[in-house]
Design an enzyme around this catalytic site. Structure first.
Site, mmCIF file in Angstrom:
data_model
loop_
_atom_site.group_PDB
_atom_site.id
_atom_site.type_symbol
_atom_site.label_atom_id
_atom_site.label_comp_id
_atom_site.label_asym_id
_atom_site.label_seq_id
_atom_site.Cartn_x
_atom_site.Cartn_y
_atom_site.Cartn_z
ATOM 1 N N CYS A 1 0.802 -1.435 0.021
ATOM 2 C CA CYS A 1 0.112 -0.244 0.385
ATOM 3 C C CYS A 1 0.865 1.223 -0.240
ATOM 4 O O CYS A 1 1.594 1.243 0.349
ATOM 5 C CB CYS A 1 -0.875 -0.378 1.531
ATOM 6 S SG CYS A 1 -1.350 1.562 1.640
ATOM 7 N N CYS B 1 -0.224 3.976 2.701
ATOM 8 C CA CYS B 1 0.990 3.452 3.951
ATOM 9 C C CYS B 1 2.513 3.769 4.520
ATOM 10 O O CYS B 1 2.714 3.550 5.301
ATOM 11 C CB CYS B 1 0.188 1.219 4.406
ATOM 12 S SG CYS B 1 -1.536 1.065 3.954
#
Length: 236
Positions: free
Chosen positions: A116, A119
């Protein structure tokens, strides 16, 4: 580029990215089209449709990103006095870790994954927050939603210098926290074990810091914080 905002689930194994022509190449194709026969290049048609599909996906992703000013999540959560769910998970080395292990601390609980982009962008901030406030009763706890196993996560932790515990998440803990529809999703939990805030999507370090500081001043065992406690020293 999906460099910021929100990475929607399902995981990467179910996401397909198609190769497209760059805008300049696409323009060249259009210029040459008038000199070619047949009048429409199959390559141009496929590339154009792919380009349009990618633009539509980017627009859809951007529209899902929550506004940083439209909601005050920490005030909303604290006014409800929501208790944080109890859980037991294994870390990347297979050691069992319990939510009770962090009793009396301010916890930043981060649902994330190594694949991600947003993230990954938050991780340097979490490392800094752990260094700056770890000795004051604060801890970052990562909940990895990677499906490739702890080995991938452990390697990523070593490469990026993560200095806080990372646990392997599952469907049960995601459900316990109301269902994780996109990552990163981050919860702030006060010393009394109550959810004090929630952020969905990439969030700046300064935002977390403003919310963490007033939580650190509260003592364990005190009833859930009020919106006045938060807004006096945190999110406006």
């Amino acid at each position: 580029r999906l460099a910021s905002g929100l990475a929607a689930l399902p995981p990467k194994s179910e996401v397909i990215f198609a190769r497209t022509l760059s805008p300049s190449s696409l323009l060249e194709e259009i210029t040459l089209m008038s000199t070619k026969s047949p009048p429409f290049s199959p390559r141009l048609i496929v590339s154009g449709l792919t380009f349009a599909a990618v633009m539509a996906y980017l627009y859809w992703t951007a529209s899902r990103r929550p506004s940083s000013t439209s909601v005050d999540p920490i005030t909303l959560a604290s006014s409800l006095g929501l208790p944080s769910p109890s859980w037991e998970l294994k870390d990347v080395d297979g050691k069992l870790v319990k939510s009770a292990d962090f009793a009396g601390k301010v916890v930043l609980l981060d649902f994330w994954a190594t694949w991600c982009g947003p993230c990954r962008m938050e991780i340097p901030s979490f490392i800094e927050l752990q260094k700056e406030y770890g000795e004051k009763g604060f801890i970052v706890v990562g909940i990895s939603l990677d499906e490739d196993g702890p080995g991938v996560v452990k390697s990523f932790m070593k490469k990026t210098g993560i200095n806080y515990p990372v646990l392997m998440g599952d469907a049960q803990i995601s459900s316990a926290f109301g269902g994780i529809e996109g990552i990163p999703t981050t919860f702030l939990i006060d010393r009394g074990g109550k959810i004090a805030g929630k952020h969905v999507g990439y969030t700046e370090k300064a935002v977390f810091e403003k919310e963490i500081k007033p939580l650190l001043t509260l003592r364990s065992g005190k009833e859930g914080i009020t919106s006045r406690d938060v807004t006096s020293g945190g999110t406006e």
